[in-house]
Design a protein around this motif. Structure first.
Motif, PDB file in Angstrom:
ATOM      1  N   GLU A  56       0.832  -1.206   0.000  1.00 30.27           N
ATOM      2  CA  GLU A  56       0.000   0.000   0.000  1.00 30.27           C
ATOM      3  C   GLU A  56       0.866   1.256   0.000  1.00 30.27           C
ATOM      4  O   GLU A  56       0.562   2.241  -0.676  1.00 30.27           O
ATOM      5  N   LEU A  57       1.938   1.226   0.794  1.00 30.63           N
ATOM      6  CA  LEU A  57       2.836   2.382   0.838  1.00 30.63           C
ATOM      7  C   LEU A  57       3.463   2.632  -0.533  1.00 30.63           C
ATOM      8  O   LEU A  57       3.574   3.773  -0.980  1.00 30.63           O
ATOM      9  N   LEU A  58       3.864   1.553  -1.200  1.00 28.68           N
ATOM     10  CA  LEU A  58       4.529   1.709  -2.497  1.00 28.68           C
ATOM     11  C   LEU A  58       3.538   2.167  -3.577  1.00 28.68           C
ATOM     12  O   LEU A  58       3.895   2.929  -4.471  1.00 28.68           O
ATOM     13  N   LYS A  59       2.284   1.701  -3.464  1.00 31.27           N
ATOM     14  CA  LYS A  59       1.265   2.126  -4.430  1.00 31.27           C
ATOM     15  C   LYS A  59       0.886   3.585  -4.225  1.00 31.27           C
ATOM     16  O   LYS A  59       0.444   4.250  -5.170  1.00 31.27           O
ATOM     17  N   HIS A  60       0.990   4.045  -2.994  1.00 30.82           N
ATOM     18  CA  HIS A  60       0.523   5.401  -2.666  1.00 30.82           C
ATOM     19  C   HIS A  60       1.600   6.161  -1.907  1.00 30.82           C
ATOM     20  O   HIS A  60       1.394   6.586  -0.765  1.00 30.82           O
ATOM     21  N   LEU A  61       2.745   6.327  -2.542  1.00 30.05           N
ATOM     22  CA  LEU A  61       3.867   7.001  -1.874  1.00 30.05           C
ATOM     23  C   LEU A  61       3.511   8.433  -1.465  1.00 30.05           C
ATOM     24  O   LEU A  61       4.096   8.972  -0.519  1.00 30.05           O
TER      25      LEU A  61
END
Ligand code: MN3
Length: 203
Positions: A56-61
């Motif tokens: 999730e963090l990588l998808k929504h940096l």
């Protein structure tokens, strides 16, 4: 909860002669571990981000505080990419070429398995400096091959990584030195296509 180094699903020498034991051991215990250590240190500064799945963090940096965003991009990407990389390989020449749905999807996107390997290899070779070559599933379900710099993940582009090849020099230099093309061409012998196929239905 802190991230920890995942155990390899095989011994350090299992991929020889394609990837040598020393490269595997240093790559796993030093390089991959360093990404995890740095990721944990960054997330310790922001409990909200620390509670979210890494994907999730990588998808929504953009939701990650600016203070730690680049560290999460580089080291969170590093952790995710290496975890996928290790599990995408197995001992050489297990004769498990892609079949069924994956073979059809590769044929549909690239024309043939060989044409895909050429395109993926070109992506790996044309990446200047450090980065990865990727086979991904796009949001419309089609497959694509491209390269990304550094530890950027296809998740950052909204794509699902199916297969990735690490073309940082640390991944091959001890054995192949400057011969990246030989590393890329030889690497197909250790790809675990069954695992790649299992990623086709990830959302
Ligand atoms: Mn690496």
């Amino acid at each position: 909860m802190e991230y920890t180094l995942p155990a390899l699903p095989y011994d350090y020498d299992a991929l020889e002669p394609v990837i040598d034991r020393q490269t595997m051991e240093i790559h796993h215990t030093k390089h991959h571990q360093a990404y995890i250590t740095n990721l944990n240190a960054a997330l310790a500064k922001d409990p909200t981000s620390a509670e979210k799945p890494l994907e999730e963090l990588l998808k929504h940096l953009d939701t990650v505080p600016e203070e730690i965003r680049t560290t999460v991009q580089n080291n969170g990407g590093g952790h995710a990419n290496h975890t996928l990389f290790w599990s995408s390989m197995q001992q050489p020449n297990m004769q498990n070429d892609p079949t069924g749905e994956l073979l059809e999807a590769v044929g549909g996107a690239f024309g043939s398995l060989d044409a895909f390997k050429t395109e993926f290899g070109n992506a790996a070779m044309s990446r200047f400096g450090s980065g990865w070559a990727w086979l991904v599933k796009k949001s419309n379900g089609s497959l694509a091959a491209y390269s990304l710099p550094n530890q950027d993940s296809p998740l950052m582009q909204g794509d699902i990584p199916l297969l990735g090849l690490d073309v940082w020099e640390h991944a091959y230099y001890l054995k192949y030195q400057n011969r990246r093309a030989e590393y890329v061409a030889t690497w197909w012998q250790v790809v675990n296509w069954e695992t790649v196929a299992s990623r086709l239905h990830q959302m």
